[in-house]
Design a protein around this motif. Structure first.
Motif, short mmCIF file in Angstrom:
data_model
loop_
_atom_site.label_atom_id
_atom_site.label_comp_id
_atom_site.label_asym_id
_atom_site.label_seq_id
_atom_site.Cartn_x
_atom_site.Cartn_y
_atom_site.Cartn_z
N ILE A 114 9.38 6.29 -6.01
CA ILE A 114 10.42 5.30 -5.74
C ILE A 114 11.77 5.95 -6.01
CG2 ILE A 114 11.32 3.04 -6.36
CD1 ILE A 114 8.51 2.24 -7.20
N LEU A 115 12.61 6.04 -5.00
CA LEU A 115 13.91 6.69 -5.09
C LEU A 115 15.00 5.67 -4.80
CD1 LEU A 115 13.02 9.95 -3.10
CD2 LEU A 115 13.03 9.64 -5.59
N PRO A 116 15.61 5.10 -5.84
CA PRO A 116 16.63 4.08 -5.62
C PRO A 116 17.90 4.66 -4.99
CG PRO A 116 15.78 4.02 -7.88
CD PRO A 116 15.31 5.30 -7.27
N HIS A 117 18.58 3.82 -4.21
CA HIS A 117 19.89 4.15 -3.65
C HIS A 117 20.86 3.05 -4.08
CE1 HIS A 117 18.19 7.41 -1.26
NE2 HIS A 117 17.23 6.59 -0.91
N PRO A 118 21.39 3.16 -5.29
CA PRO A 118 22.20 2.06 -5.83
C PRO A 118 23.53 1.90 -5.10
CG PRO A 118 22.25 3.95 -7.30
CD PRO A 118 21.25 4.27 -6.24
N GLN A 119 23.96 0.65 -5.03
CA GLN A 119 25.25 0.30 -4.47
C GLN A 119 25.72 -0.99 -5.13
OE1 GLN A 119 24.87 -1.73 -0.40
NE2 GLN A 119 23.06 -0.39 -0.46
N ALA A 120 27.01 -1.24 -5.07
CA ALA A 120 27.56 -2.46 -5.65
C ALA A 120 27.37 -3.61 -4.67
CB ALA A 120 29.03 -2.26 -5.96
N ALA A 159 5.74 -4.35 -8.61
CA ALA A 159 6.93 -4.96 -9.20
C ALA A 159 7.33 -4.23 -10.48
CB ALA A 159 6.68 -6.45 -9.49
N TYR A 160 6.35 -3.89 -11.30
CA TYR A 160 6.63 -3.16 -12.54
C TYR A 160 7.23 -1.78 -12.23
CZ TYR A 160 5.96 -1.06 -17.13
OH TYR A 160 6.16 -0.42 -18.33
N ARG A 161 6.62 -1.08 -11.30
CA ARG A 161 7.12 0.26 -10.93
C ARG A 161 8.56 0.18 -10.42
NH1 ARG A 161 4.61 2.87 -6.66
NH2 ARG A 161 5.16 4.89 -7.56
N LEU A 166 10.28 7.65 -9.21
CA LEU A 166 9.22 7.23 -10.12
C LEU A 166 7.88 7.35 -9.43
CD1 LEU A 166 8.42 5.76 -12.81
CD2 LEU A 166 8.46 3.67 -11.48
N HIS A 167 6.94 8.01 -10.11
CA HIS A 167 5.56 7.99 -9.68
C HIS A 167 4.85 6.94 -10.52
CE1 HIS A 167 5.82 11.60 -7.13
NE2 HIS A 167 6.77 11.95 -7.98
N ASP A 168 3.55 6.90 -10.48
CA ASP A 168 2.82 5.89 -11.24
C ASP A 168 3.16 6.00 -12.72
OD1 ASP A 168 -0.24 5.90 -9.32
OD2 ASP A 168 1.73 5.06 -8.94
N HIS A 169 3.74 4.94 -13.26
CA HIS A 169 4.08 4.93 -14.69
C HIS A 169 3.94 3.50 -15.15
CE1 HIS A 169 6.01 5.97 -18.45
NE2 HIS A 169 6.84 4.94 -18.29
N VAL A 170 2.79 3.14 -15.63
CA VAL A 170 2.51 1.76 -16.00
C VAL A 170 2.06 1.72 -17.45
CG1 VAL A 170 1.12 -0.28 -15.52
CG2 VAL A 170 1.88 1.16 -13.65
N ALA A 171 2.63 0.79 -18.18
CA ALA A 171 2.25 0.68 -19.59
C ALA A 171 0.84 0.20 -19.72
CB ALA A 171 3.21 -0.31 -20.28
N LEU A 216 0.83 -1.20 0.00
CA LEU A 216 0.00 0.00 0.00
C LEU A 216 0.87 1.25 0.00
CD1 LEU A 216 -2.83 -0.99 2.51
CD2 LEU A 216 -3.09 -0.55 0.07
N LEU A 217 1.92 1.25 0.82
CA LEU A 217 2.79 2.42 0.89
C LEU A 217 3.52 2.64 -0.43
CD1 LEU A 217 4.28 2.05 4.48
CD2 LEU A 217 2.66 3.78 3.69
N GLN A 218 3.91 1.56 -1.10
CA GLN A 218 4.62 1.69 -2.36
C GLN A 218 3.77 2.37 -3.43
OE1 GLN A 218 6.06 -2.13 -3.58
NE2 GLN A 218 7.60 -2.25 -1.97
N THR A 219 2.46 2.19 -3.36
CA THR A 219 1.59 2.79 -4.38
C THR A 219 1.42 4.29 -4.19
OG1 THR A 219 -0.45 2.39 -3.12
CG2 THR A 219 0.30 0.64 -4.58
N THR A 220 1.78 4.81 -3.03
CA THR A 220 1.54 6.23 -2.74
C THR A 220 2.83 7.03 -2.65
OG1 THR A 220 1.57 5.84 -0.33
CG2 THR A 220 -0.54 5.63 -1.46
#
Length: 256
Positions: A100-106, A214-216, A251-256, A93-97
């Motif tokens: 999404i801000l990734p914090h990449p690391q190796a 998962a898509y987002r 990323l906000h809602d962006h679904v094909a 539920l929280l993910q839909t609102t």
């Protein structure tokens, strides 16, 4: 000329009405998102308290001198599993609102997969989790977001009746490809038609948020997620990720 002007005025009015409706829908969506986020936070607090209480109670039982009986242990595990499932629902539920801000690391995908396998075995003990023996497979991504993404896929498979779930890994210089497969009953046509849309589910207890999130997450990580195949023998998804981080800025809602 007058007919042309009238047509242009009519079209302009149509566009204004469409813009008004779109803005109104966005305002309602933002309000709903705030409500969902608030309710999810209110639910999460007592769930965390319950989880800590169960851990403390189990520790106190174990330190009493006698190990808990098999029946008591099963009941504890059932309660903890229920809490985990509820927390998973809150997380979806929280993910839909949220953006999404990734914090990449190796990190290395091999031990990451082993940790995922261990967590899956605890949450779904009746479903086999199969992964190939792989050597060091470096990737630059966000390990927590990637875990949420793949967890949505494997948990969805287990919840829809799959007896086994497998993850195969392939790679090249530019990308890493995880293929998540199961031997479940396959996806109905009405699900495939709107596969990654929110609310798309046939399970009575489902929310239709797992594949949507998962898509987002895949897009936020700079990758892609697609249905590789589904029939009565099972379903497989292909998750393709860049080997090196490609920040998207959220990323906000962006679904094909």
């Amino acid at each position: 000329f007058l007919l042309l002007l009238r047509h242009r005025e009519f079209r302009a009015e149509e566009l204004r009405e469409q813009r008004r409706l779109r803005e109104e829908t966005e305002r309602r969506s933002e309000g709903l998102a705030r409500i969902v986020s608030g309710v999810a936070h209110e639910i999460r607090n007592p769930l965390n308290t319950l989880s800590l209480g169960l851990d403390s109670l189990l520790a106190a039982t174990a330190s009493s001198g006698e190990p808990p009986s098999a029946d008591v242990s099963r009941r504890f595990e059932l309660l903890k599993q229920t809490v985990r499932e509820a927390n998973g629902l809150v997380q979806n539920l929280l993910q839909t609102t949220r953006p999404i801000l990734p914090h990449p690391q190796a990190f290395d995908l091999a031990p990451w997969l082993e940790d995922l396998k261990l967590a899956f075995g605890t949450a779904f003990p009746s479903t086999r989790f199969e992964t190939p023996a792989i050597g060091p497979t470096p990737i630059e991504s966000d390990p927590e977001l990637l875990r949420r993404l793949v967890w949505n896929l494997v948990a969805n498979a287990a919840q829809t009746g799959a007896g086994s779930v497998g993850i195969a890994l392939s790679e090249d210089a530019q990308s890493r490809v995880l293929t998540v497969s199961d031997n479940g009953p396959g996806l109905p046509d009405q699900i495939v038609e709107h596969l990654f849309m929110a609310g798309n589910t046939t399970r009575p207890d489902g929310t239709g948020l797992g594949l949507y999130n998962a898509y987002r997450l895949a897009v936020a990580l700079g990758g892609s997620l697609k249905l590789a195949g589904t029939d009565r023998s099972g379903t497989s998804f292909e998750l393709r990720l860049p080997a090196h981080a490609q920040p998207t800025g959220g990323l906000h809602d962006h679904v094909a």
